[in-house]
Write an enzyme that holds these catalytic residues in place. Structure first.
Site, PDB file in Angstrom:
ATOM      1  N   VAL A  99       0.866  -1.176   0.000  1.00 50.00           N
ATOM      2  CA  VAL A  99       0.000   0.000   0.000  1.00 50.00           C
ATOM      3  C   VAL A  99       0.904   1.228   0.000  1.00 50.00           C
ATOM      4  O   VAL A  99       1.926   1.253   0.695  1.00 50.00           O
ATOM      5  CB  VAL A  99      -0.922   0.029   1.238  1.00 50.00           C
ATOM      6  CG1 VAL A  99      -1.773   1.293   1.241  1.00 50.00           C
ATOM      7  CG2 VAL A  99      -1.802  -1.213   1.281  1.00 50.00           C
ATOM      8  N   CYS A 100       0.539   2.227  -0.798  1.00 46.45           N
ATOM      9  CA  CYS A 100       1.251   3.497  -0.815  1.00 46.45           C
ATOM     10  C   CYS A 100       2.735   3.268  -1.156  1.00 46.45           C
ATOM     11  O   CYS A 100       3.048   2.479  -2.038  1.00 46.45           O
ATOM     12  CB  CYS A 100       1.055   4.186   0.539  1.00 46.45           C
ATOM     13  SG  CYS A 100       1.397   5.956   0.573  1.00 46.45           S
ATOM     14  N   THR A 101       3.634   3.925  -0.450  1.00 43.46           N
ATOM     15  CA  THR A 101       5.070   3.806  -0.755  1.00 43.46           C
ATOM     16  C   THR A 101       5.664   2.485  -0.278  1.00 43.46           C
ATOM     17  O   THR A 101       6.862   2.260  -0.452  1.00 43.46           O
ATOM     18  CB  THR A 101       5.847   4.980  -0.140  1.00 43.46           C
ATOM     19  OG1 THR A 101       5.497   5.128   1.235  1.00 43.46           O
ATOM     20  CG2 THR A 101       5.538   6.266  -0.880  1.00 43.46           C
TER      21      THR A 101
END
Length: 229
Positions: A99-101
């Site tokens: 998720v995300c970075t």
């Protein structure tokens, strides 16, 4: 089914807690662990701590690996113990996810080479450092790699993964149980819709919060055996 989330200092807690709430409802024998070096509380970037449920030593394999993101991503990529654990779990996991970075951590571990992937919009263009193809979508599925965009996209990611594992009816039932029916008060959830002034403000705050983050990431890519270009 064992689900292992990497928990690390300065994590964005919603990157983890959003999808964890969804995946905890996979049913059956699903077991969820938050994994870090020790079981001491870990401080999130929201200013409160979360408690790991397991350590690198006690979780040696998982069916689902999920790596969240946050300000602490670069420190994780620089951490040999953490990266060795991600590589080990990701090598045999049925599903390798982020998720995300968190996708930058997967990439630095060599787990996204030749795969399409996404990340937070502000860092998606860093994915090619690790041999991944960036895609501007909220959820990207490429074989057994499933990556989510920034923060709240973790819920969409987890519902998509639930549908792949348990079927769409199960995923829809989970969505209903969570009353996940987004109706944000503002239409500012992407750079295009937020406008130049708001985007510039975000970038200014990030530059103060994590100065030199992009340059450090490029150096870390080289350290991990990538070109860093």
């Amino acid at each position: 089914m064992r689900i292992a989330f990497l928990l690390f200092p300065s994590i964005t807690q919603l990157d983890l807690t959003g999808p964890a709430q969804v995946l905890a409802r996979l049913g059956g024998d699903a077991r969820l662990d938050l994994v870090w070096r020790t079981i001491d509380p870990v401080m999130t970037d929201a200013g409160f701590a979360m408690v790991p449920t397991a350590t690198f030593d006690t979780v040696q394999s998982a069916d689902i690996l999920c790596v969240p993101g946050g300000i602490g991503v670069n420190a994780v990529i620089a951490d040999d113990d953490a990266m060795n654990w991600v590589k080990q779990i990701g090598a045999d996991a049925e599903w390798v996810t982020s998720v995300c970075t968190g996708s930058l951590i997967l990439g630095a571990a060599g787990l996204l080479q030749g795969y399409r992937a996404t990340s937070h919009w502000a860092w998606r263009d860093m994915l090619p450092l690790f041999g991944a193809t960036p895609v501007a979508e909220r959820v990207v599925i490429d074989r057994n790699r499933v990556t989510g965009g920034g923060v709240t996209a973790g819920i969409d990611f987890a519902l998509s993964l639930t549908a792949l594992i348990r079927g769409e009816m199960h995923a829809q039932a989970v969505q209903l149980s969570l009353e996940y029916d987004p109706a944000p008060p503002f239409d500012a959830g992407t750079p295009d819709r937020a406008g130049e002034a708001i985007v510039a403000g975000f970038q200014e705050r990030m530059a103060k919060l994590a100065p030199g983050r992009e340059e450090e990431l490029r150096s870390l890519a080289v350290r991990r055996g990538f070109s860093g270009a």
